[in-house]
Design a protein around this motif. Structure first.
Motif, PDB file in Angstrom:
ATOM      1  N   ALA A  64      -6.441  11.072  19.070  1.00  0.00           N
ATOM      2  CA  ALA A  64      -7.503  12.048  18.820  1.00  0.00           C
ATOM      3  C   ALA A  64      -6.939  13.415  18.443  1.00  0.00           C
ATOM      4  N   ASP A  65      -5.663  13.671  18.808  1.00  0.00           N
ATOM      5  CA  ASP A  65      -5.031  14.955  18.480  1.00  0.00           C
ATOM      6  C   ASP A  65      -4.439  14.967  17.076  1.00  0.00           C
ATOM      7  N   GLY A  66      -4.609  13.868  16.333  1.00  0.00           N
ATOM      8  CA  GLY A  66      -4.089  13.812  14.972  1.00  0.00           C
ATOM      9  C   GLY A  66      -2.636  13.412  14.877  1.00  0.00           C
ATOM     10  N   ARG A  67      -2.004  13.092  16.002  1.00  0.00           N
ATOM     11  CA  ARG A  67      -0.594  12.675  15.975  1.00  0.00           C
ATOM     12  C   ARG A  67      -0.502  11.166  15.791  1.00  0.00           C
ATOM     13  N   LYS A  68       0.450  10.754  14.968  1.00  0.00           N
ATOM     14  CA  LYS A  68       0.631   9.319  14.724  1.00  0.00           C
ATOM     15  C   LYS A  68       1.277   8.672  15.940  1.00  0.00           C
ATOM     16  N   ARG A  69       0.679   7.558  16.383  1.00  0.00           N
ATOM     17  CA  ARG A  69       1.203   6.838  17.554  1.00  0.00           C
ATOM     18  C   ARG A  69       2.060   5.651  17.168  1.00  0.00           C
ATOM     19  N   SER A  70       1.672   4.979  16.082  1.00  0.00           N
ATOM     20  CA  SER A  70       2.444   3.808  15.672  1.00  0.00           C
ATOM     21  C   SER A  70       2.102   3.476  14.233  1.00  0.00           C
ATOM     22  N   HIS A  71       2.921   2.613  13.635  1.00  0.00           N
ATOM     23  CA  HIS A  71       2.615   2.117  12.298  1.00  0.00           C
ATOM     24  C   HIS A  71       3.366   0.812  12.068  1.00  0.00           C
ATOM     25  N   ARG A  72       2.890   0.031  11.124  1.00  0.00           N
ATOM     26  CA  ARG A  72       3.600  -1.169  10.695  1.00  0.00           C
ATOM     27  C   ARG A  72       3.302  -1.428   9.220  1.00  0.00           C
ATOM     28  N   PHE A  73       4.295  -1.972   8.519  1.00  0.00           N
ATOM     29  CA  PHE A  73       4.153  -2.306   7.102  1.00  0.00           C
ATOM     30  C   PHE A  73       3.901  -3.803   6.943  1.00  0.00           C
ATOM     31  N   VAL A  74       3.066  -4.152   5.971  1.00  0.00           N
ATOM     32  CA  VAL A  74       2.831  -5.559   5.646  1.00  0.00           C
ATOM     33  C   VAL A  74       2.869  -5.710   4.128  1.00  0.00           C
ATOM     34  N   ARG A  75       3.286  -6.871   3.695  1.00  0.00           N
ATOM     35  CA  ARG A  75       3.202  -7.202   2.273  1.00  0.00           C
ATOM     36  C   ARG A  75       1.972  -8.085   2.122  1.00  0.00           C
ATOM     37  N   GLY A  76       0.990  -7.585   1.406  1.00  0.00           N
ATOM     38  CA  GLY A  76      -0.285  -8.263   1.432  1.00  0.00           C
ATOM     39  C   GLY A  76      -0.897  -8.545   0.076  1.00  0.00           C
ATOM     40  N   LEU A  77      -2.063  -9.169   0.140  1.00  0.00           N
ATOM     41  CA  LEU A  77      -2.914  -9.405  -1.029  1.00  0.00           C
ATOM     42  C   LEU A  77      -4.248  -8.734  -0.731  1.00  0.00           C
ATOM     43  N   MET A  78      -4.661  -7.801  -1.588  1.00  0.00           N
ATOM     44  CA  MET A  78      -5.874  -7.026  -1.345  1.00  0.00           C
ATOM     45  C   MET A  78      -6.834  -7.172  -2.526  1.00  0.00           C
ATOM     46  N   ARG A  79      -8.063  -6.704  -2.295  1.00  0.00           N
ATOM     47  CA  ARG A  79      -9.070  -6.656  -3.356  1.00  0.00           C
ATOM     48  C   ARG A  79      -9.868  -5.368  -3.168  1.00  0.00           C
TER      49      ARG A  79
END
Length: 772
Positions: free
Chosen positions: A361-376
C-alpha cells in the motif's frame, strides 16, 4: 558519460597546480573535465575560478584539445573509444583514421585485424574505434563498428547555371560542392544523392556522379531524408534479413505460460503503429498485503524472432534503435516483425516476456517474477482515449473496459505514485512539440499534451525495468545497464552562482540530491523565473548512457536500472531480454557467447546510435519548423531567451517552440560581453543585460528550411543595469578566457606533420622507406 576518474598513479599535492603539474595530470588522465581536475587538487571557490582561467589559457595556447562539450585532453591525446573518420591511406595501402572531435587529433592506422561483423570500412567512412597503445608506444585503432554511409556520398540540392550543374550539400558541415557531368536529367532544386568520383581533378570543384533523385528541396517530406543522410542513419534491410523476418512463425504455447485470460491492454500514442508493451493491474488478495496491488507488464518477445548471430540481429545492432520523424519511421526491425508478429495487436496471440510485480500500500515493490508467456491484447487504446474514459467520457471501446481494467490501473498507479513521490525522481518539465502533416504539407505545430495516462505507463515501465536489472544482478548474468551520473561539482557550482544572481538560494557545498532540485522547481513553478530555472536545472544534468558497469540512475533515483520494455525499437532491451532468458532458463535463445564478449562494445554502439537518432530527429524538426515559418518572414513574435553565447542569443518562440539566433551584431551599437556566471550578455559601457529567460519580441528575418536555420532581429530593449549584479571581469580577455573573448584565439602553429611523437601513422616500407 560517466564522471572521469582520477588516475591511480596521480600523486599530486593539494592546492592550485602550476602549468607543468596540471599538464602532467591531464596527460595521465587521458581525457578528463574541469570537475575531475578540481577534485584531484581539492580546489574550491576562487581556486576553481583560477583553474578555469588556466585551462582556457592552455586551450588557447594549443596545449589542450576539446573532447565533447565539456571534456578535454592534452593536444594529440586519444580517448579509449572514439568516433573517427577514415581520411586516407598510407604507402602500404593501410587506412588511416582521425577523430572527428578537434583539429588537433592525430592520424592513426586502422588495424586490419578487426571484427568481421563490424563491416569493412573504406575511405570517407565514419567509424567507432578503440584506440590501443602497443608495446612500441605507438597507437592503433581497432574497429568496433562502421557508422553510416561513406562520406563519398552526399545529399545535396541541384543548382543549375548556364554551363554547369552543381550539387550543394545540405549538411552545413560539408565543404564538398560537386560538379555533375552535362546531360544529367535533373532540375534546379532537386534533392539528390551523388557520389564523389575518386579520380577527379586535383584542383577546383570535385566531380560527382548522380545516384538518386530523392525529391524537391521545398517538399516537406524531404526534410526527414536530409536528416537521415546527414547523420548516417542506417536505412532499409538486406534481402537476407527480410527473408528471415518473412520466415517467422505465429507463436504457440510450447514453452510458454498461458496469459490469454489476463485482460492486458496497450495504451500508446494515437498514431502508433507498433505496440511492444501491455499492462494490467488488480488488487492483491493476499491478506498479508492489505491495500496492495498486483501489476502486470507484458513485453513483446522479440528475442524469439531475432536470434543471436542472425542477419536480423546484425542489422538491429547496427541500427541500435528506431528513429522517429514527423512523416516516417526508420525502424530497427522489418515491418513483418515491428508491425506484425512482435506488435501486441488487439485480439491476436502474441509471444511475450512478462513480469508480475506485487506492491504494498506504500507503493514499495515487495516481489516480482518473470514468465515467458502467450498473451492476447484485450484492447488497443490511445492515451487520450484511456484518459477520457477515466475522466468520465468513455467511448464505445473504452466504456466496457472502464470498471474491469482502467479504474484498477489508475488505482494501482495511485499506489505506485506514493512510492515514486517518496523516491523523488527529478521532476523537470520539457515542452515537446508535435508536427501535424496533412496532404504532404505542415498543417500545424502544437504542444504535446501531458496526461496522467502518460505518467501511468511511464511508471509501470520504470518498475518493470528495475525488476529486470535486479533479477539479472541476482543471477549474476551480464547485462547492459541504463546509467545516469549525478551532476559534476563544476555544474553545481555554476548553478549556485546563477541562482545567486537571481536571488534564489542554493547553499554552496550542498549535495545535489534529486529532492533538492525538485524543491527548487516547486518553489519557482508558476513564477516569473519558472521556465529559466527549469532550463538551467535541465542543463545541469548529465546525459544518460548505456554501460556494462552500474553507477545507478541519478535522474530516476534508482540504484539498479536497465531497459527492458521496448525491444521492438531499442537493441539494449533485446540484450536484456536475452539475458533474462539465459538467467531464468526460459529457452535456448538467450545470450550467445559473442553477445557476452562484445557487451561493452554493444553498450558503446547503442549509446552512439541513440545520440545519432536524437540529433537526426532534432535536425528534422528544425527543418520542418523553418519550412512552416518560411512564409512568415517579417512577422513579429514573442519569445524567451533560451541560450546565451559569445556570438548571440538563442530565442524560443512562444507559439511554435521554434529556436532561432539573434546575432550579437544585431543587439545595437554597444559591445556586449558574455557573463557565463549569470548567463547574460552585458553591455561593456552601460551594463545593460540580455539575461537567460528574458521575455523578448523578435522579428523573423530569415528562415532556411533546407538547413533548418532561423535568424531573428531583436525588437526589445535590454534589461537595465542592475547594481546588485556584478559586472563581468573584462580583463579576463587578456588572460585567454574564451568565455569573455570576442572570438577564439589561435594557438601556436602546429608542427608540419600535425602529429605528436608516438603515434603510428603507417608502417615503414619493407625496403627501409620512410613513414609517410
Amino acid at each position: 558519460m560517466a564522471r572521469p576518474k582520477i588516475p591511480k598513479s596521480a600523486r599530486f599535492a593539494k592546492g592550485l597546480p602550476d602549468r607543468d603539474t596540471l599538464l602532467k595530470f591531464i596527460r595521465e588522465s587521458g581525457e578528463t573535465d574541469k570537475a575531475a581536475v578540481a577534485r584531484a587538487f581539492g580546489l574550491k571557490g576562487e581556486d576553481r575560478r583560477a583553474l578555469r582561467h588556466m585551462l582556457n589559457a592552455l586551450e588557447a595556447d594549443g596545449a589542450l584539445g576539446k573532447r565533447g562539450r565539456r571534456g578535454f585532453a592534452e593536444a594529440g591525446a586519444l580517448p579509449e573509444v572514439g568516433v573517427a573518420d577514415v581520411v586516407e591511406r598510407d604507402a602500404d595501402g593501410d587506412l588511416l583514421v582521425r577523430l572527428t572531435r578537434g583539429e588537433d587529433a592525430p592520424l592513426v592506422a586502422l588495424s586490419p585485424n578487426s571484427d568481421p561483423k563490424a563491416g569493412a570500412p573504406g575511405l570517407g567512412d565514419r567509424v567507432l574505434v578503440r584506440f590501443v597503445k602497443l608495446e612500441s608506444g605507438e597507437f592503433e585503432a581497432r574497429l568496433i563498428k562502421r557508422l553510416g554511409q561513406s562520406a563519398h556520398r552526399i545529399l545535396g540540392v541541384v543548382r543549375k547555371a548556364r554551363r554547369e550543374v552543381r550539387v550543394e550539400p545540405v549538411d552545413r558541415r560539408s565543404k564538398d560542392t560537386l560538379l555533375l557531368p552535362e546531360g544529367e536529367d535533373v532540375r534546379d532544386g532537386d534533392l539528390v544523392v551523388a557520389q564523389i568520383e575518386p579520380h577527379g581533378p586535383r584542383y577546383g570543384p570535385k566531380r560527382g556522379k548522380l545516384l538518386e533523385i530523392v525529391g524537391k528541396e521545398d517538399d516537406p517530406r524531404a526534410y526527414s531524408l536530409i536528416a537521415i543522410h546527414a547523420h548516417g542513419i542506417p536505412t532499409g534491410f538486406s534481402e537476407a534479413a527480410e527473408t528471415e523476418a518473412e520466415a517467422a512463425q505465429e507463436p504457440t504455447l510450447a514453452g510458454r505460460e498461458d496469459l490469454r485470460d489476463l485482460p492486458l491492454v496497450t495504451i500508446d500514442p494515437v498514431d502508433a503503429r507498433d505496440h511492444d508493451d501491455a499492462v494490467y493491474a488488480h488488487p492483491d488478495d493476499d491478506p498479508k498485503n492489505p491495500g496492495g496491488w498486483v501489476c502486470w507488464v507484458a513485453i513483446a518477445d522479440v528475442a524469439a524472432y531475432v536470434r543471436p548471430n542472425s542477419e536480423l540481429d546484425r542489422i538491429a545492432r547496427d541500427k541500435g534503435n528506431s528513429v522517429y520523424f514527423p512523416d516516417r519511421v526508420e525502424p530497427m526491425l522489418p515491418e513483418r516483425l515491428s508491425n506484425g508478429l512482435c506488435s501486441l495487436r488487439e485480439g491476436e496471440n502474441r509471444a511475450c516476456l512478462a513480469v508480475r510485480m506485487v506492491f504494498g500500500a506504500d507503493g514499495r515493490k515487495r516481489s516480482h517474477r518473470f514468465v515467458r508467456g502467450l498473451m492476447r491484447s484485450a484492447a488497443k487504446l490511445s492515451y487520450e482515449q484511456a484518459q477520457a474514459a477515466v475522466d468520465g467520457q468513455p467511448d464505445d471501446k473504452s466504456g466496457p473496459l472502464l470498471e474491469p481494467v482502467l479504474k484498477p490501473l489508475w488505482a494501482a498507479y495511485a499506489c505506485l505514485k506514493t512510492g515514486r513521490d517518496a523516491r523523488s525522481p527529478l521532476a523537470i518539465e520539457s515542452a515537446e512539440r508535435k508536427i501535424a502533416i496533412a496532404d504532404g504539407e505542415i498543417a500545424a505545430i502544437t504542444p504535446r499534451a501531458s496526461l496522467e495516462a502518460h505518467k501511468l505507463i511511464e511508471e509501470f515501465m520504470i518498475q518493470a525495468n528495475v525488476c529486470a536489472a535486479e533479477t539479472l544482478e541476482q543471477k549474476k548474468t551480464p547485462l547492459i545497464y541504463r546509467i545516469h551520473d549525478q551532476p559534476s561539482p563544476e555544474k553545481i557550482q555554476a548553478l549556485a552562482d546563477f541562482l545567486g544572481s537571481m536571488g534564489l538560494p542554493w547553499t554552496k557545498g550542498e549535495a545535489p540530491r534529486t529532492e533538492r532540485f525538485n524543491r527548487l522547481l516547486d518553489e519557482t513553478r508558476g513564477g516569473p523565473h519558472a521556465d529559466i530555472v527549469n532550463e538551467v536545472v535541465l542543463r545541469t544534468q548529465m546525459q544518460a548512457v548505456y554501460s556494462t558497469e552500474n553507477i545507478g540512475h541519478y535522474g530516476l533515483n534508482l540504484a539498479k536500472y536497465a531497459h527492458f520494455t521496448s525491444p521492438i525499437r531499442r537493441y539494449a532491451d533485446l540484450i536484456v531480454h536475452r539475458a533474462l532468458i539465459t538467467a531464468l532458463g526460459l529457452g535456448s535463445d538467450g545470450l550467445s557467447d559473442w553477445d557476452i564478449s562484445k557487451m561493452k562494445d554493444t553498450a558503446e554502439l547503442i549509446t552512439h546510435a541513440e545520440r545519432r537518432a536524437m540529433a537526426a530527429e532534432r535536425d528534422a524538426m528544425d527543418r520542418y519548423v523553418a519550412a512552416f515559418l518560411s512564409d512568415r518572414v517579417g512577422a513579429e513574435f514573442a519569445g524567451k531567451i533560451t541560450g546565451v553565447t559569445r556570438f548571440g542569443l538563442f530565442v524560443r518562440l512562444a507559439d511554435t517552440g521554434a529556436d532561432g539566433l539573434v546575432p550579437i551584431s544585431r543587439l545595437g551599437g554597444e559591445y556586449f560581453v558574455h557573463d557565463d556566471r549569470t548567463h547574460s550578455l552585458v553591455g561593456e559601457r552601460s551594463g545593460a543585460r540580455w539575461p537567460l529567460g528574458m521575455t523578448v519580441q523578435v522579428r523573423l528575418e530569415e528562415a532556411t528550411p533546407i538547413t533548418g536555420g532561423l535568424l531573428f532581429e531583436m525588437l526589445s530593449d535590454p534589461a537595465p543595469a542592475d547594481a546588485s549584479m556584478p559586472r563581468p571581469r573584462l580583463g579576463m580577455r587578456e588572460r585567454g578566457d574564451r568565455g569573455f573573448d570576442r572570438g577564439p584565439r589561435r594557438g601556436p602553429p602546429k608542427p608540419a606533420s600535425g602529429r605528436p611523437p608516438g603515434i603510428r601513422t603507417g608502417r615503414k616500407k619493407k625496403m627501409g622507406g620512410k613513414r609517410r
